[in-house]
Design an enzyme around this catalytic site. Structure first.
Site, PDB file in Angstrom:
ATOM      1  CD  GLN A 107      -2.960  -1.233   2.181  1.00  0.00           C
ATOM      2  OE1 GLN A 107      -2.741  -1.904   3.177  1.00  0.00           O
ATOM      3  NE2 GLN A 107      -4.064  -0.517   2.043  1.00  0.00           N
ATOM      4  CG  HIS A 118       1.211  -4.578 -13.910  1.00  0.00           C
ATOM      5  ND1 HIS A 118       2.395  -5.087 -13.452  1.00  0.00           N
ATOM      6  CD2 HIS A 118       1.138  -3.309 -13.417  1.00  0.00           C
ATOM      7  CE1 HIS A 118       3.038  -4.177 -12.724  1.00  0.00           C
ATOM      8  NE2 HIS A 118       2.278  -3.091 -12.686  1.00  0.00           N
ATOM      9  CG  ASP A 153       3.239  -0.193 -11.337  1.00  0.00           C
ATOM     10  OD1 ASP A 153       2.889  -1.250 -10.771  1.00  0.00           O
ATOM     11  OD2 ASP A 153       3.199  -0.038 -12.574  1.00  0.00           O
ATOM     12  NE  ARG A 185      -0.336  -4.963  11.761  1.00  0.00           N
ATOM     13  CZ  ARG A 185      -1.346  -5.025  10.883  1.00  0.00           C
ATOM     14  NH1 ARG A 185      -2.056  -3.941  10.627  1.00  0.00           N
ATOM     15  NH2 ARG A 185      -1.660  -6.150  10.286  1.00  0.00           N
ATOM     16  CG  HIS A 237      -0.931  -6.268   5.071  1.00  0.00           C
ATOM     17  ND1 HIS A 237      -0.977  -5.670   6.312  1.00  0.00           N
ATOM     18  CD2 HIS A 237      -2.050  -5.856   4.432  1.00  0.00           C
ATOM     19  CE1 HIS A 237      -2.071  -4.927   6.402  1.00  0.00           C
ATOM     20  NE2 HIS A 237      -2.734  -5.012   5.274  1.00  0.00           N
ATOM     21  CG  ASN A 288      -3.663  -7.407   7.651  1.00  0.00           C
ATOM     22  OD1 ASN A 288      -3.793  -6.827   8.731  1.00  0.00           O
ATOM     23  ND2 ASN A 288      -4.374  -7.079   6.588  1.00  0.00           N
ATOM     24  CG  ASN A 332      -6.540  -5.153  11.428  1.00  0.00           C
ATOM     25  OD1 ASN A 332      -5.800  -4.953  12.387  1.00  0.00           O
ATOM     26  ND2 ASN A 332      -6.080  -5.417  10.218  1.00  0.00           N
ATOM     27  CE1 TYR A 376      -9.630   0.834   9.145  1.00  0.00           C
ATOM     28  CE2 TYR A 376      -9.643  -1.561   9.176  1.00  0.00           C
ATOM     29  CZ  TYR A 376      -8.967  -0.369   9.016  1.00  0.00           C
ATOM     30  OH  TYR A 376      -7.618  -0.373   8.744  1.00  0.00           O
ATOM     31  CD  GLU A 429      -5.074  -2.758   9.194  1.00  0.00           C
ATOM     32  OE1 GLU A 429      -6.151  -2.476   8.640  1.00  0.00           O
ATOM     33  OE2 GLU A 429      -4.216  -3.493   8.686  1.00  0.00           O
TER      34      GLU A 429
END
Ligand SMILES: *[C@@H]1O[C@H](CO)[C@@H](O)[C@H](O)[C@H]1NC(C)=O
Ligand SMILES: *[C@@H]1O[C@H](CO)[C@@H](O)[C@H](O)[C@H]1NC(C)=O
Ligand SMILES: *[C@@H]1O[C@H](CO)[C@@H](O)[C@H](O)[C@H]1NC(C)=O
Ligand SMILES: *[C@@H]1O[C@H](CO)[C@@H](O)[C@H](O)[C@H]1NC(C)=O
Length: 514
Positions: free
Chosen positions: A46, A66, A79, A104, A149, A193, A337, A339, A407
Protein backbone atom coordinates in the site's frame (compact mmCIF):
# COMPACT_ATOMS: atom_id res chain seq x y z
CA UNK A 1 19.76 -4.85 20.94
CA UNK A 2 18.41 -6.20 24.19
CA UNK A 3 15.44 -8.35 23.41
CA UNK A 4 14.28 -8.53 26.98
CA UNK A 5 13.77 -4.79 27.08
CA UNK A 6 11.39 -5.01 24.20
CA UNK A 7 8.97 -7.62 25.37
CA UNK A 8 5.60 -6.51 24.22
CA UNK A 9 3.21 -7.59 26.86
CA UNK A 10 4.92 -6.36 29.96
CA UNK A 11 6.00 -2.89 30.93
CA UNK A 12 7.70 -1.35 27.99
CA UNK A 13 8.81 2.20 28.47
CA UNK A 14 8.20 5.22 30.62
CA UNK A 15 6.40 8.25 29.40
CA UNK A 16 8.26 11.37 30.40
CA UNK A 17 6.14 13.31 32.84
CA UNK A 18 3.12 13.56 30.65
CA UNK A 19 0.39 11.84 32.56
CA UNK A 20 -0.25 14.60 35.09
CA UNK A 21 -1.92 17.00 32.72
CA UNK A 22 -4.76 18.72 34.55
CA UNK A 23 -8.21 17.42 33.96
CA UNK A 24 -10.95 19.74 32.90
CA UNK A 25 -14.15 19.59 31.00
CA UNK A 26 -13.71 18.06 27.63
CA UNK A 27 -11.03 15.62 28.63
CA UNK A 28 -11.74 11.92 28.79
CA UNK A 29 -12.38 10.67 32.31
CA UNK A 30 -9.98 7.80 31.75
CA UNK A 31 -6.38 7.89 30.67
CA UNK A 32 -4.27 5.36 28.85
CA UNK A 33 -1.86 3.52 31.12
CA UNK A 34 1.80 4.35 30.73
CA UNK A 35 2.58 0.95 29.30
CA UNK A 36 -0.23 1.22 26.74
CA UNK A 37 1.19 0.73 23.27
CA UNK A 38 0.46 3.48 20.78
CA UNK A 39 1.45 2.96 17.19
CA UNK A 40 0.68 3.60 13.60
CA UNK A 41 0.30 0.97 10.86
CA UNK A 42 1.03 0.51 7.16
CA UNK A 43 1.42 -2.37 4.70
CA UNK A 44 4.13 -2.90 2.10
CA UNK A 45 2.04 -3.02 -1.05
CA UNK A 46 0.00 0.00 0.00
CA UNK A 47 2.93 2.38 0.42
CA UNK A 48 6.19 1.06 -1.02
CA UNK A 49 5.87 1.23 -4.78
CA UNK A 50 9.21 0.29 -6.34
CA UNK A 51 7.34 -2.68 -7.73
CA UNK A 52 10.24 -3.84 -9.96
CA UNK A 53 13.08 -2.01 -8.22
CA UNK A 54 16.16 -3.69 -6.82
CA UNK A 55 15.29 -7.17 -8.03
CA UNK A 56 11.86 -7.41 -6.44
CA UNK A 57 9.69 -10.22 -7.84
CA UNK A 58 6.04 -9.88 -8.78
CA UNK A 59 3.24 -10.48 -6.32
CA UNK A 60 -0.41 -11.13 -7.15
CA UNK A 61 -1.38 -7.46 -6.82
CA UNK A 62 1.35 -6.39 -9.26
CA UNK A 63 0.40 -9.06 -11.77
CA UNK A 64 -3.37 -8.74 -11.48
CA UNK A 65 -3.51 -4.94 -11.66
CA UNK A 66 -1.19 -4.83 -14.66
CA UNK A 67 -3.55 -7.24 -16.43
CA UNK A 68 -6.78 -5.67 -15.16
CA UNK A 69 -6.23 -1.92 -14.84
CA UNK A 70 -9.92 -1.32 -14.33
CA UNK A 71 -10.01 -3.43 -11.17
CA UNK A 72 -9.37 -0.24 -9.16
CA UNK A 73 -11.78 2.71 -9.03
CA UNK A 74 -9.20 5.08 -10.53
CA UNK A 75 -7.54 2.43 -12.73
CA UNK A 76 -4.41 2.81 -10.64
CA UNK A 77 -1.97 0.24 -9.32
CA UNK A 78 0.78 -0.02 -6.70
CA UNK A 79 3.75 0.60 -8.98
CA UNK A 80 4.76 3.80 -7.18
CA UNK A 81 2.17 4.14 -4.39
CA UNK A 82 3.49 6.55 -1.73
CA UNK A 83 7.03 5.70 -2.88
CA UNK A 84 8.16 4.55 0.53
CA UNK A 85 10.71 2.41 -1.28
CA UNK A 86 12.62 5.66 -1.70
CA UNK A 87 11.14 7.80 1.07
CA UNK A 88 11.33 5.52 4.09
CA UNK A 89 13.61 7.89 5.98
CA UNK A 90 11.00 10.61 5.78
CA UNK A 91 8.39 8.08 6.89
CA UNK A 92 10.42 7.35 10.00
CA UNK A 93 10.60 11.06 10.79
CA UNK A 94 6.83 11.30 10.42
CA UNK A 95 6.29 8.37 12.77
CA UNK A 96 8.62 10.02 15.23
CA UNK A 97 6.76 13.29 15.15
CA UNK A 98 3.51 11.51 16.00
CA UNK A 99 5.22 10.52 19.24
CA UNK A 100 4.25 6.87 18.91
CA UNK A 101 6.81 4.30 20.00
CA UNK A 102 5.57 1.52 17.71
CA UNK A 103 5.30 1.12 13.96
CA UNK A 104 3.47 -1.77 12.33
CA UNK A 105 4.76 -2.50 8.83
CA UNK A 106 4.80 -5.51 6.55
CA UNK A 107 7.54 -7.16 4.56
CA UNK A 108 6.92 -7.56 0.85
CA UNK A 109 7.53 -11.28 0.40
CA UNK A 110 8.82 -10.88 -3.18
CA UNK A 111 11.15 -8.01 -2.31
CA UNK A 112 12.95 -10.44 -0.03
CA UNK A 113 12.36 -13.66 -1.99
CA UNK A 114 11.61 -12.68 -5.62
CA UNK A 115 10.00 -15.97 -6.55
CA UNK A 116 8.67 -16.60 -3.07
CA UNK A 117 11.01 -19.52 -2.37
CA UNK A 118 13.99 -19.41 -0.05
CA UNK A 119 16.58 -20.68 -2.53
CA UNK A 120 17.45 -17.09 -3.40
CA UNK A 121 17.41 -14.08 -1.08
CA UNK A 122 17.37 -10.71 -2.81
CA UNK A 123 20.22 -8.56 -1.49
CA UNK A 124 18.51 -5.24 -2.16
CA UNK A 125 15.32 -6.32 -0.40
CA UNK A 126 17.29 -7.67 2.51
CA UNK A 127 19.02 -4.31 2.92
CA UNK A 128 15.87 -2.27 2.42
CA UNK A 129 14.13 -3.75 5.46
CA UNK A 130 17.35 -3.74 7.46
CA UNK A 131 17.65 0.01 6.86
CA UNK A 132 14.07 0.67 7.86
CA UNK A 133 14.22 -1.48 10.97
CA UNK A 134 17.53 -0.03 12.10
CA UNK A 135 16.30 3.48 11.32
CA UNK A 136 13.29 2.89 13.54
CA UNK A 137 15.35 1.45 16.38
CA UNK A 138 17.76 4.34 16.22
CA UNK A 139 14.97 6.76 17.13
CA UNK A 140 13.43 4.50 19.74
CA UNK A 141 10.56 3.10 17.70
CA UNK A 142 9.74 -0.58 18.07
CA UNK A 143 8.77 -2.29 14.81
CA UNK A 144 5.90 -4.77 14.68
CA UNK A 145 6.33 -6.76 11.49
CA UNK A 146 3.60 -8.51 9.50
CA UNK A 147 4.86 -11.34 7.32
CA UNK A 148 1.86 -11.57 5.03
CA UNK A 149 -0.29 -8.57 4.21
CA UNK A 150 -1.97 -10.01 1.07
CA UNK A 151 0.90 -9.68 -1.44
CA UNK A 152 1.43 -13.34 -2.33
CA UNK A 153 4.30 -14.14 -4.72
CA UNK A 154 2.78 -14.66 -8.17
CA UNK A 155 4.51 -18.03 -8.79
CA UNK A 156 2.54 -19.42 -5.83
CA UNK A 157 -0.73 -18.13 -7.24
CA UNK A 158 0.01 -20.13 -10.36
CA UNK A 159 -0.07 -23.15 -8.04
CA UNK A 160 -3.44 -22.18 -6.57
CA UNK A 161 -2.25 -19.80 -3.86
CA UNK A 162 -3.58 -20.52 -0.39
CA UNK A 163 -5.85 -23.30 -1.66
CA UNK A 164 -2.71 -25.42 -2.08
CA UNK A 165 -1.43 -27.18 1.07
CA UNK A 166 2.18 -26.72 -0.08
CA UNK A 167 1.77 -23.06 0.92
CA UNK A 168 2.07 -24.11 4.54
CA UNK A 169 5.69 -25.15 3.95
CA UNK A 170 6.55 -22.24 1.69
CA UNK A 171 5.21 -19.76 4.21
CA UNK A 172 7.29 -21.44 6.91
CA UNK A 173 10.39 -21.16 4.70
CA UNK A 174 9.77 -17.45 4.14
CA UNK A 175 9.19 -16.85 7.85
CA UNK A 176 12.44 -18.64 8.70
CA UNK A 177 14.34 -16.30 6.39
CA UNK A 178 12.68 -13.27 8.01
CA UNK A 179 13.37 -14.48 11.57
CA UNK A 180 16.99 -15.23 10.69
CA UNK A 181 17.52 -11.87 9.02
CA UNK A 182 15.64 -9.58 11.37
CA UNK A 183 14.91 -11.45 14.59
CA UNK A 184 17.74 -9.59 16.27
CA UNK A 185 15.88 -6.27 15.96
CA UNK A 186 12.25 -7.38 15.53
CA UNK A 187 10.58 -8.68 18.64
CA UNK A 188 6.93 -8.44 17.66
CA UNK A 189 5.72 -10.39 14.67
CA UNK A 190 2.34 -11.06 13.17
CA UNK A 191 2.04 -13.89 10.71
CA UNK A 192 -0.99 -12.84 8.68
CA UNK A 193 -3.16 -9.81 8.22
CA UNK A 194 -6.94 -10.30 8.00
CA UNK A 195 -7.26 -13.82 6.59
CA UNK A 196 -11.02 -13.31 6.53
CA UNK A 197 -10.88 -10.38 4.11
CA UNK A 198 -8.21 -12.05 2.03
CA UNK A 199 -10.03 -15.39 1.72
CA UNK A 200 -13.67 -14.28 1.60
CA UNK A 201 -13.16 -11.36 -0.77
CA UNK A 202 -10.13 -12.59 -2.72
CA UNK A 203 -10.87 -16.30 -3.10
CA UNK A 204 -14.61 -16.44 -2.48
CA UNK A 205 -15.55 -13.30 -4.35
CA UNK A 206 -13.86 -10.74 -6.59
CA UNK A 207 -13.50 -7.70 -4.33
CA UNK A 208 -9.82 -8.32 -3.69
CA UNK A 209 -7.06 -9.94 -5.71
CA UNK A 210 -6.74 -12.80 -6.70
CA UNK A 211 -10.47 -12.26 -7.43
CA UNK A 212 -11.02 -15.99 -7.91
CA UNK A 213 -14.79 -15.98 -7.41
CA UNK A 214 -14.45 -19.57 -6.15
CA UNK A 215 -17.26 -18.94 -3.67
CA UNK A 216 -18.33 -21.68 -1.33
CA UNK A 217 -15.09 -23.63 -1.71
CA UNK A 218 -12.15 -21.31 -2.35
CA UNK A 219 -12.61 -19.15 0.74
CA UNK A 220 -12.70 -22.19 3.03
CA UNK A 221 -9.62 -23.82 1.50
CA UNK A 222 -7.80 -20.49 1.77
CA UNK A 223 -8.89 -20.17 5.41
CA UNK A 224 -7.81 -23.72 6.23
CA UNK A 225 -4.30 -23.50 4.84
CA UNK A 226 -3.69 -19.95 6.03
CA UNK A 227 -4.56 -21.07 9.54
CA UNK A 228 -2.25 -24.07 9.31
CA UNK A 229 0.53 -21.93 7.86
CA UNK A 230 0.09 -19.44 10.68
CA UNK A 231 0.33 -22.17 13.33
CA UNK A 232 3.36 -23.73 11.68
CA UNK A 233 5.17 -20.39 11.75
CA UNK A 234 4.13 -19.73 15.34
CA UNK A 235 5.74 -23.00 16.38
CA UNK A 236 8.80 -22.37 14.22
CA UNK A 237 9.34 -19.12 16.09
CA UNK A 238 8.43 -20.55 19.46
CA UNK A 239 10.78 -23.49 19.16
CA UNK A 240 13.79 -22.21 17.26
CA UNK A 241 13.84 -18.44 17.58
CA UNK A 242 12.08 -17.39 20.77
CA UNK A 243 14.71 -18.90 23.07
CA UNK A 244 17.34 -16.51 21.73
CA UNK A 245 15.23 -13.68 20.30
CA UNK A 246 12.71 -13.54 23.12
CA UNK A 247 9.92 -11.85 21.15
CA UNK A 248 6.18 -12.22 20.65
CA UNK A 249 4.30 -13.57 17.68
CA UNK A 250 0.59 -13.50 16.89
CA UNK A 251 -2.01 -13.07 14.20
CA UNK A 252 -4.17 -10.13 13.10
CA UNK A 253 -7.85 -10.87 12.53
CA UNK A 254 -10.46 -8.43 11.31
CA UNK A 255 -14.01 -8.02 12.47
CA UNK A 256 -16.82 -5.59 12.06
CA UNK A 257 -19.13 -5.41 15.06
CA UNK A 258 -22.70 -6.65 14.79
CA UNK A 259 -25.89 -5.31 16.27
CA UNK A 260 -29.33 -6.85 15.92
CA UNK A 261 -31.33 -5.04 13.27
CA UNK A 262 -34.38 -5.36 15.47
CA UNK A 263 -33.23 -5.34 19.07
CA UNK A 264 -36.49 -6.83 20.32
CA UNK A 265 -36.33 -9.76 17.94
CA UNK A 266 -34.44 -12.66 19.55
CA UNK A 267 -33.70 -14.12 16.10
CA UNK A 268 -31.66 -11.05 15.24
CA UNK A 269 -29.55 -11.56 18.33
CA UNK A 270 -28.88 -15.11 17.16
CA UNK A 271 -28.07 -13.74 13.69
CA UNK A 272 -25.45 -11.40 15.18
CA UNK A 273 -23.83 -14.30 16.98
CA UNK A 274 -23.86 -16.43 13.82
CA UNK A 275 -22.39 -13.59 11.81
CA UNK A 276 -19.53 -13.13 14.26
CA UNK A 277 -18.83 -16.86 14.46
CA UNK A 278 -18.64 -17.14 10.67
CA UNK A 279 -16.51 -14.05 10.15
CA UNK A 280 -14.30 -13.96 13.24
CA UNK A 281 -14.87 -17.24 15.10
CA UNK A 282 -13.89 -19.22 12.00
CA UNK A 283 -10.36 -17.88 12.44
CA UNK A 284 -10.24 -17.14 16.15
CA UNK A 285 -11.79 -20.30 17.58
CA UNK A 286 -9.06 -22.68 16.34
CA UNK A 287 -6.39 -20.41 17.85
CA UNK A 288 -7.85 -18.74 20.93
CA UNK A 289 -10.67 -20.95 22.28
CA UNK A 290 -10.10 -23.56 24.95
CA UNK A 291 -11.74 -26.23 22.80
CA UNK A 292 -9.90 -25.42 19.57
CA UNK A 293 -11.08 -26.29 16.04
CA UNK A 294 -13.67 -24.40 13.98
CA UNK A 295 -16.67 -23.12 15.95
CA UNK A 296 -19.43 -25.70 16.40
CA UNK A 297 -21.98 -23.47 14.63
CA UNK A 298 -19.71 -22.94 11.63
CA UNK A 299 -18.76 -26.62 11.35
CA UNK A 300 -22.40 -27.77 11.57
CA UNK A 301 -23.73 -25.10 9.23
CA UNK A 302 -21.27 -25.68 6.39
CA UNK A 303 -21.46 -29.48 6.79
CA UNK A 304 -25.25 -29.30 6.65
CA UNK A 305 -25.41 -26.93 3.69
CA UNK A 306 -22.85 -29.02 1.79
CA UNK A 307 -24.90 -32.13 2.42
CA UNK A 308 -28.22 -30.72 1.27
CA UNK A 309 -26.46 -29.32 -1.80
CA UNK A 310 -25.38 -32.82 -2.75
CA UNK A 311 -21.67 -32.64 -1.93
CA UNK A 312 -20.11 -35.91 -0.80
CA UNK A 313 -17.97 -34.04 1.70
CA UNK A 314 -18.16 -30.76 3.54
CA UNK A 315 -16.82 -27.74 1.68
CA UNK A 316 -15.04 -26.78 4.91
CA UNK A 317 -11.98 -29.02 5.35
CA UNK A 318 -11.37 -30.85 8.63
CA UNK A 319 -8.37 -30.47 10.90
CA UNK A 320 -6.71 -33.61 12.22
CA UNK A 321 -6.45 -34.00 16.00
CA UNK A 322 -2.79 -33.11 15.69
CA UNK A 323 -3.58 -29.95 13.74
CA UNK A 324 -6.19 -28.88 16.28
CA UNK A 325 -3.53 -29.13 18.97
CA UNK A 326 -0.97 -27.30 16.81
CA UNK A 327 -3.38 -24.39 16.28
CA UNK A 328 -4.62 -24.10 19.85
CA UNK A 329 -2.86 -21.27 21.67
CA UNK A 330 -0.71 -20.43 18.64
CA UNK A 331 -0.74 -16.68 19.21
CA UNK A 332 0.78 -14.58 21.97
CA UNK A 333 -1.82 -11.87 21.49
CA UNK A 334 -5.06 -11.21 19.64
CA UNK A 335 -4.41 -8.69 16.87
CA UNK A 336 -7.71 -6.99 16.01
CA UNK A 337 -8.49 -4.82 13.01
CA UNK A 338 -11.80 -3.02 13.43
CA UNK A 339 -13.44 -0.26 11.43
CA UNK A 340 -17.23 -0.33 11.54
CA UNK A 341 -20.47 -1.96 12.63
CA UNK A 342 -23.35 -3.57 10.76
CA UNK A 343 -26.96 -4.24 11.68
CA UNK A 344 -27.61 -7.93 11.24
CA UNK A 345 -30.75 -9.92 10.56
CA UNK A 346 -31.64 -13.34 9.18
CA UNK A 347 -32.36 -13.36 5.48
CA UNK A 348 -34.39 -15.63 3.35
CA UNK A 349 -32.08 -17.55 1.04
CA UNK A 350 -33.18 -17.21 -2.57
CA UNK A 351 -31.76 -17.41 -6.09
CA UNK A 352 -30.10 -13.99 -5.74
CA UNK A 353 -27.39 -15.45 -3.52
CA UNK A 354 -24.17 -16.84 -4.92
CA UNK A 355 -24.58 -20.56 -4.28
CA UNK A 356 -22.67 -22.03 -2.64
CA UNK A 357 -20.91 -19.24 -0.73
CA UNK A 358 -19.94 -18.24 2.77
CA UNK A 359 -22.70 -15.62 2.72
CA UNK A 360 -25.29 -18.14 1.58
CA UNK A 361 -24.10 -20.68 4.13
CA UNK A 362 -24.60 -18.11 6.87
CA UNK A 363 -27.90 -16.73 5.58
CA UNK A 364 -27.72 -13.32 7.20
CA UNK A 365 -28.17 -9.81 5.80
CA UNK A 366 -26.15 -6.75 6.79
CA UNK A 367 -26.98 -3.07 6.59
CA UNK A 368 -25.99 0.27 8.08
CA UNK A 369 -28.51 2.87 9.22
CA UNK A 370 -28.55 6.00 7.06
CA UNK A 371 -27.95 8.22 10.09
CA UNK A 372 -24.52 6.71 10.76
CA UNK A 373 -22.01 9.06 9.08
CA UNK A 374 -20.09 7.64 6.11
CA UNK A 375 -17.55 10.25 5.12
CA UNK A 376 -15.41 8.16 2.78
CA UNK A 377 -16.58 4.70 1.74
CA UNK A 378 -19.88 2.89 1.33
CA UNK A 379 -18.80 0.16 3.76
CA UNK A 380 -17.43 2.33 6.55
CA UNK A 381 -20.07 3.96 8.73
CA UNK A 382 -19.04 5.59 11.99
CA UNK A 383 -20.48 3.82 15.04
CA UNK A 384 -18.05 4.00 17.98
CA UNK A 385 -19.95 1.77 20.48
CA UNK A 386 -19.37 -1.19 18.15
CA UNK A 387 -15.67 -1.05 19.03
CA UNK A 388 -16.37 -1.67 22.70
CA UNK A 389 -18.80 -4.45 21.76
CA UNK A 390 -16.40 -6.40 19.58
CA UNK A 391 -13.65 -6.13 22.19
CA UNK A 392 -16.09 -7.52 24.76
CA UNK A 393 -17.11 -10.32 22.39
CA UNK A 394 -13.48 -11.40 22.18
CA UNK A 395 -13.19 -11.40 25.97
CA UNK A 396 -16.43 -13.35 26.33
CA UNK A 397 -15.35 -16.01 23.84
CA UNK A 398 -11.62 -16.26 24.38
CA UNK A 399 -10.98 -14.97 27.87
CA UNK A 400 -8.21 -12.64 28.88
CA UNK A 401 -5.90 -13.00 25.90
CA UNK A 402 -4.05 -9.70 25.45
CA UNK A 403 -5.67 -7.73 22.63
CA UNK A 404 -3.68 -5.40 20.42
CA UNK A 405 -5.75 -3.30 18.06
CA UNK A 406 -3.56 -3.53 14.99
CA UNK A 407 -5.77 -1.30 12.79
CA UNK A 408 -8.56 1.20 13.31
CA UNK A 409 -9.28 4.30 11.29
CA UNK A 410 -11.57 6.25 8.99
CA UNK A 411 -11.47 7.21 5.34
CA UNK A 412 -12.64 10.48 3.85
CA UNK A 413 -11.98 12.69 0.84
CA UNK A 414 -8.46 13.59 1.92
CA UNK A 415 -8.75 17.12 3.25
CA UNK A 416 -6.04 18.41 5.62
CA UNK A 417 -8.70 19.66 8.02
CA UNK A 418 -10.04 16.16 8.63
CA UNK A 419 -12.44 16.91 11.46
CA UNK A 420 -14.34 13.68 11.02
CA UNK A 421 -11.16 11.62 11.38
CA UNK A 422 -10.20 13.55 14.52
CA UNK A 423 -13.62 12.86 15.95
CA UNK A 424 -13.49 9.20 14.88
CA UNK A 425 -10.20 8.58 16.67
CA UNK A 426 -11.40 10.41 19.77
CA UNK A 427 -14.67 8.52 19.95
CA UNK A 428 -13.28 5.09 19.09
CA UNK A 429 -10.37 5.45 21.50
CA UNK A 430 -12.82 6.48 24.20
CA UNK A 431 -14.79 3.28 23.63
CA UNK A 432 -11.53 1.40 24.03
CA UNK A 433 -10.98 3.18 27.36
CA UNK A 434 -14.46 2.15 28.49
CA UNK A 435 -13.79 -1.46 27.47
CA UNK A 436 -10.60 -1.45 29.52
CA UNK A 437 -11.75 0.52 32.55
CA UNK A 438 -15.35 -0.56 32.95
CA UNK A 439 -15.47 -3.94 31.22
CA UNK A 440 -11.95 -4.94 32.29
CA UNK A 441 -10.98 -6.04 28.80
CA UNK A 442 -7.31 -6.77 28.30
CA UNK A 443 -6.45 -4.29 25.53
CA UNK A 444 -2.73 -3.54 25.51
CA UNK A 445 -2.20 -1.48 22.41
CA UNK A 446 -3.62 0.47 19.51
CA UNK A 447 -2.30 1.12 16.01
CA UNK A 448 -3.99 3.83 13.97
CA UNK A 449 -4.62 3.04 10.33
CA UNK A 450 -2.76 4.61 8.69
CA UNK A 451 0.42 6.69 8.70
CA UNK A 452 -0.31 8.31 5.34
CA UNK A 453 -2.67 8.18 2.39
CA UNK A 454 -1.94 5.02 0.46
CA UNK A 455 -3.09 2.51 -2.12
CA UNK A 456 -6.38 1.24 -0.71
CA UNK A 457 -6.78 -1.96 -2.74
CA UNK A 458 -9.86 -1.85 -4.98
CA UNK A 459 -10.38 1.83 -4.13
CA UNK A 460 -6.98 2.74 -5.55
CA UNK A 461 -6.02 6.22 -4.33
CA UNK A 462 -9.61 7.50 -4.10
CA UNK A 463 -10.11 6.54 -0.48
CA UNK A 464 -7.92 8.38 2.04
CA UNK A 465 -7.10 6.95 5.45
CA UNK A 466 -3.88 8.82 6.23
CA UNK A 467 -2.87 10.86 9.23
CA UNK A 468 -0.55 12.42 6.66
CA UNK A 469 -1.73 13.64 3.29
CA UNK A 470 0.24 12.39 0.28
CA UNK A 471 0.25 14.34 -2.96
CA UNK A 472 -0.09 11.57 -5.53
CA UNK A 473 0.06 14.10 -8.37
CA UNK A 474 3.60 15.04 -7.42
CA UNK A 475 6.55 12.83 -8.34
CA UNK A 476 7.86 13.68 -4.87
CA UNK A 477 4.79 12.22 -3.19
CA UNK A 478 4.94 15.15 -0.76
CA UNK A 479 3.64 14.34 2.73
CA UNK A 480 1.75 16.88 4.87
CA UNK A 481 0.33 16.29 8.35
CA UNK A 482 -3.45 16.52 8.70
CA UNK A 483 -5.26 17.83 11.78
CA UNK A 484 -5.77 14.21 12.85
CA UNK A 485 -2.00 13.70 13.02
CA UNK A 486 -1.74 16.54 15.50
CA UNK A 487 -4.67 15.28 17.55
CA UNK A 488 -3.34 11.72 17.61
CA UNK A 489 0.08 12.99 18.61
CA UNK A 490 -1.53 14.86 21.49
CA UNK A 491 -3.39 11.76 22.67
CA UNK A 492 -0.18 9.76 22.54
CA UNK A 493 1.70 12.44 24.48
CA UNK A 494 -0.97 13.19 27.07
CA UNK A 495 -2.42 9.67 27.29
CA UNK A 496 -5.83 11.31 27.31
CA UNK A 497 -8.48 12.32 24.82
CA UNK A 498 -9.32 15.98 24.45
CA UNK A 499 -12.83 16.12 23.10
CA UNK A 500 -12.41 19.87 22.64
CA UNK A 501 -9.48 19.45 20.29
CA UNK A 502 -11.83 20.61 17.59
CA UNK A 503 -13.12 23.96 18.74
CA UNK A 504 -16.63 24.30 17.38
CA UNK A 505 -16.31 28.07 16.98
CA UNK A 506 -13.09 27.77 15.01
CA UNK A 507 -14.21 25.18 12.51
CA UNK A 508 -17.01 24.35 10.20
CA UNK A 509 -17.47 21.13 12.12
CA UNK A 510 -20.09 22.03 14.72
CA UNK A 511 -19.76 19.16 17.09
CA UNK A 512 -16.80 17.12 18.15
CA UNK A 513 -19.15 14.32 19.12
CA UNK A 514 -20.48 11.90 16.59
C1 LIG B 1 -16.92 12.06 32.97
O1 LIG B 1 -17.63 11.73 34.14
C2 LIG B 1 -18.65 12.65 34.49
C3 LIG B 1 -19.21 12.24 35.85
O2 LIG B 1 -19.54 10.87 35.84
C4 LIG B 1 -19.69 12.67 33.39
O3 LIG B 1 -20.71 13.60 33.71
C5 LIG B 1 -19.01 13.09 32.09
O4 LIG B 1 -19.95 13.00 31.03
C6 LIG B 1 -17.85 12.16 31.78
N1 LIG B 1 -17.14 12.65 30.64
C7 LIG B 1 -16.89 11.92 29.57
C8 LIG B 1 -16.14 12.57 28.46
O5 LIG B 1 -17.22 10.77 29.48
C1 LIG C 1 -12.56 -4.30 -17.32
O1 LIG C 1 -11.84 -4.77 -18.41
C2 LIG C 1 -12.21 -6.05 -18.87
C3 LIG C 1 -11.33 -6.42 -20.03
O2 LIG C 1 -10.04 -6.03 -19.84
C4 LIG C 1 -13.66 -6.03 -19.29
O3 LIG C 1 -14.05 -7.34 -19.66
C5 LIG C 1 -14.53 -5.55 -18.16
O4 LIG C 1 -15.86 -5.41 -18.57
C6 LIG C 1 -14.04 -4.23 -17.63
N1 LIG C 1 -14.79 -3.87 -16.43
C7 LIG C 1 -15.19 -2.63 -16.19
C8 LIG C 1 -15.93 -2.44 -14.92
O5 LIG C 1 -14.99 -1.70 -16.95
C1 LIG D 1 12.29 -16.97 -10.72
O1 LIG D 1 11.65 -17.90 -11.56
C2 LIG D 1 11.86 -17.66 -12.92
C3 LIG D 1 11.01 -18.61 -13.70
O2 LIG D 1 11.15 -19.92 -13.22
C4 LIG D 1 13.32 -17.79 -13.23
O3 LIG D 1 13.56 -17.49 -14.58
C5 LIG D 1 14.10 -16.83 -12.36
O4 LIG D 1 15.48 -17.03 -12.54
C6 LIG D 1 13.77 -17.00 -10.91
N1 LIG D 1 14.38 -15.95 -10.15
C7 LIG D 1 15.07 -16.18 -9.06
C8 LIG D 1 15.65 -14.96 -8.43
O5 LIG D 1 15.19 -17.27 -8.57
C1 LIG E 1 -39.12 -6.42 16.10
O1 LIG E 1 -39.30 -7.69 16.66
C2 LIG E 1 -40.43 -7.80 17.48
C3 LIG E 1 -40.40 -9.17 18.15
O2 LIG E 1 -40.29 -10.19 17.17
C4 LIG E 1 -41.67 -7.58 16.62
O3 LIG E 1 -42.83 -7.66 17.44
C5 LIG E 1 -41.60 -6.23 15.97
O4 LIG E 1 -42.67 -6.06 15.06
C6 LIG E 1 -40.28 -6.09 15.21
N1 LIG E 1 -40.14 -4.72 14.72
C7 LIG E 1 -39.91 -4.44 13.45
C8 LIG E 1 -39.74 -3.00 13.10
O5 LIG E 1 -39.82 -5.30 12.58
Amino acid sequence: MSAAALVLLSLLYQVQGSSNSERHTGLSNYTFPEDFIFGVATAAFQIEGGWNKGGKGENIWDTYLHKHPNFTLDHSNGDVAADSYHKYKEDITMIQSLGVKYYRLSISWTRLLPNGTDNYINEDGMKYYRHILEGLRKVGITPMVTLFHWDLPTPFMDLGGWTNPVMVNYFEDYARVAFNLYGDIVNIWTTMNEPHQHCANGYGFVNFVPALNAHGIGEYLCTHYMLLAHAKVYHLYDRYFRPSQNGKIGITLDSFAGEPKNASNPNDHVAVENYLQMHLGLYANPIFSSSGDYPRYVRDTIDHMSQIQGFTRSRLPFFTEQEIVMLKGSSDFFGLNHYTTYKITNCERNENWQIPSMDHDNGICMSQPSNWPKPGASWLAVHPPGFRKIINWIKKNYGDVPIIVTENGLCDDGSLEDFERVSYFNEYLYQLLLAVNIDKCNVRGYFAWTLMDDFEWGDGYVTKFGLYHVDFDSPHRTRTPKLSAINYGQIVRTRQIDFDFIKPESTKYQSNKI
